[in-house]
Design a protein around this motif. Structure first.
Motif, PDB file in Angstrom:
ATOM      1  N   LEU A 124       0.826  -1.213   0.000  1.00 36.58           N
ATOM      2  CA  LEU A 124       0.000   0.000   0.000  1.00 36.58           C
ATOM      3  C   LEU A 124       0.860   1.263   0.000  1.00 36.58           C
ATOM      4  N   GLU A 125       1.976   1.230   0.713  1.00 33.89           N
ATOM      5  CA  GLU A 125       2.917   2.355   0.707  1.00 33.89           C
ATOM      6  C   GLU A 125       3.459   2.561  -0.708  1.00 33.89           C
ATOM      7  N   TRP A 126       3.862   1.475  -1.358  1.00 36.10           N
ATOM      8  CA  TRP A 126       4.372   1.538  -2.727  1.00 36.10           C
ATOM      9  C   TRP A 126       3.304   2.117  -3.656  1.00 36.10           C
ATOM     10  N   MET A 127       2.062   1.662  -3.503  1.00 37.05           N
ATOM     11  CA  MET A 127       0.982   2.146  -4.360  1.00 37.05           C
ATOM     12  C   MET A 127       0.756   3.652  -4.162  1.00 37.05           C
ATOM     13  N   ALA A 133      -4.724   5.323  -7.110  1.00 36.44           N
ATOM     14  CA  ALA A 133      -5.868   5.860  -6.378  1.00 36.44           C
ATOM     15  C   ALA A 133      -6.581   4.777  -5.577  1.00 36.44           C
ATOM     16  N   LYS A 134      -6.492   3.520  -6.024  1.00 38.41           N
ATOM     17  CA  LYS A 134      -7.285   2.464  -5.391  1.00 38.41           C
ATOM     18  C   LYS A 134      -6.543   1.132  -5.395  1.00 38.41           C
ATOM     19  N   ALA A 135      -6.662   0.413  -4.274  1.00 37.90           N
ATOM     20  CA  ALA A 135      -6.145  -0.952  -4.151  1.00 37.90           C
ATOM     21  C   ALA A 135      -7.328  -1.910  -4.169  1.00 37.90           C
ATOM     22  N   ALA A 151      -9.857  -5.849   6.271  1.00 40.79           N
ATOM     23  CA  ALA A 151     -10.797  -4.885   6.859  1.00 40.79           C
ATOM     24  C   ALA A 151     -10.078  -3.967   7.844  1.00 40.79           C
ATOM     25  N   SER A 152      -9.136  -4.505   8.617  1.00 47.85           N
ATOM     26  CA  SER A 152      -8.414  -3.683   9.592  1.00 47.85           C
ATOM     27  C   SER A 152      -7.526  -2.653   8.907  1.00 47.85           C
ATOM     28  N   LEU A 153      -7.176  -2.892   7.647  1.00 45.07           N
ATOM     29  CA  LEU A 153      -6.375  -1.946   6.868  1.00 45.07           C
ATOM     30  C   LEU A 153      -7.249  -0.933   6.130  1.00 45.07           C
ATOM     31  N   GLY A 154      -8.578  -1.091   6.244  1.00 44.70           N
ATOM     32  CA  GLY A 154      -9.495  -0.146   5.617  1.00 44.70           C
ATOM     33  C   GLY A 154     -10.199  -0.655   4.386  1.00 44.70           C
ATOM     34  N   VAL A 172     -17.039 -22.155  -3.655  1.00 44.17           N
ATOM     35  CA  VAL A 172     -16.835 -21.147  -2.615  1.00 44.17           C
ATOM     36  C   VAL A 172     -16.934 -19.757  -3.248  1.00 44.17           C
ATOM     37  N   ASP A 173     -17.574 -18.832  -2.529  1.00 48.09           N
ATOM     38  CA  ASP A 173     -17.656 -17.448  -2.990  1.00 48.09           C
ATOM     39  C   ASP A 173     -16.286 -16.789  -2.923  1.00 48.09           C
ATOM     40  N   GLU A 174     -16.093 -15.828  -3.817  1.00 50.82           N
ATOM     41  CA  GLU A 174     -14.905 -14.992  -3.781  1.00 50.82           C
ATOM     42  C   GLU A 174     -15.371 -13.572  -3.466  1.00 50.82           C
ATOM     43  N   ILE A 175     -14.779 -12.973  -2.451  1.00 53.40           N
ATOM     44  CA  ILE A 175     -15.148 -11.634  -1.999  1.00 53.40           C
ATOM     45  C   ILE A 175     -14.207 -10.622  -2.649  1.00 53.40           C
ATOM     46  N   LEU A 176     -14.784  -9.598  -3.270  1.00 56.46           N
ATOM     47  CA  LEU A 176     -14.004  -8.521  -3.868  1.00 56.46           C
ATOM     48  C   LEU A 176     -13.951  -7.370  -2.871  1.00 56.46           C
ATOM     49  N   MET A 177     -12.750  -6.874  -2.610  1.00 59.86           N
ATOM     50  CA  MET A 177     -12.566  -5.804  -1.630  1.00 59.86           C
ATOM     51  C   MET A 177     -11.757  -4.675  -2.255  1.00 59.86           C
ATOM     52  N   GLY A 178     -12.002  -3.459  -1.781  1.00 60.13           N
ATOM     53  CA  GLY A 178     -11.278  -2.315  -2.300  1.00 60.13           C
ATOM     54  C   GLY A 178     -10.952  -1.316  -1.210  1.00 60.13           C
ATOM     55  N   LEU A 179      -9.945  -0.509  -1.494  1.00 61.68           N
ATOM     56  CA  LEU A 179      -9.503   0.535  -0.573  1.00 61.68           C
ATOM     57  C   LEU A 179      -9.074   1.739  -1.400  1.00 61.68           C
ATOM     58  N   TRP A 180      -9.745   2.865  -1.187  1.00 61.09           N
ATOM     59  CA  TRP A 180      -9.306   4.115  -1.815  1.00 61.09           C
ATOM     60  C   TRP A 180      -8.112   4.632  -1.028  1.00 61.09           C
TER      61      TRP A 180
END
Length: 190
Positions: A124-127, A133-135, A151-154, A172-180
């Motif tokens: 995330l630091e590198w990004m 803009a988004k991970a 989730a603890s990282l936002g 099994v479901d795959e959960i898509l997650m994002g962080l601005w």
């Protein structure tokens, strides 16, 4: 204004369990080590999409994509062995180039000690330094430990690919997650 450390730096740090790990960008000459890491974690069948790397040429092909500018791989080493890896691949089209997809794989025996958090923070630091803009990431729904870390990282859940993967005969479901990585822009959707 404070200067941020170079995210491509090498560093040693101590995990919560007292073990020392060396974190650095991956290199082409890591191929045998990263292949062994991928095969060990992939062989567990439940954490990452691959089940193994078929040969060294495939691993070298994969490693060649990491330029440190739009794509990066960080490796964690202990006793001259890669025991964890985290990567980011930038979007390839003009419409998604602002984002990067993250992957992470930590070997059994090295989990639950803070290594995953440290590696995710480095990616995330590198990004951030590279202007992303988004991970984004995808995680198997049953991988509760990883979901808690993200989730603890936002990271927030943005979608579900229902029964997208098949693990040991079960869908099994795959959960898509994002962080601005900065303020979340307003949606352009009506």
């Amino acid at each position: 204004m404070s200067l941020m450390a170079d995210p491509m730096r090498e560093e040693d740090f101590t995990l919560r369990n007292g073990r020392t790990v060396h974190l650095r960008p991956g290199r082409m000459d890591d191929a045998e080590l990263t292949m062994r890491n991928g095969n060990r974690i992939g062989g567990e069948e439940v954490y990452i999409m691959i089940e193994g790397v078929p040969n060294l040429q495939e691993e070298l092909r994969w490693l060649s994509a990491f330029d440190g500018d739009r794509n990066v791989l960080f490796v964690a080493l202990a006793d001259d062995e890669v025991i964890g890896a985290a990567d980011c691949h930038a979007g390839t089209f003009a419409k998604d180039r602002h984002g990067g997809g993250i992957g992470i794989a930590i070997q059994d025996g090295w989990r639950e000690a803070g290594l995953g958090r440290r590696m995710m923070e480095r990616v995330l630091e590198w990004m951030s330094v590279r202007g992303f803009a988004k991970a984004e990431l995808a995680v198997f729904a049953r991988h509760h430990r990883a979901r808690r870390l993200y989730a603890s990282l936002g990271f927030v859940e943005e979608g579900v690919r229902r029964r997208h993967v098949r693990i040991r005969g079960e869908y099994v479901d795959e959960i898509l997650m994002g962080l601005w990585l900065g303020p979340e822009p307003a949606s352009g959707a009506p």
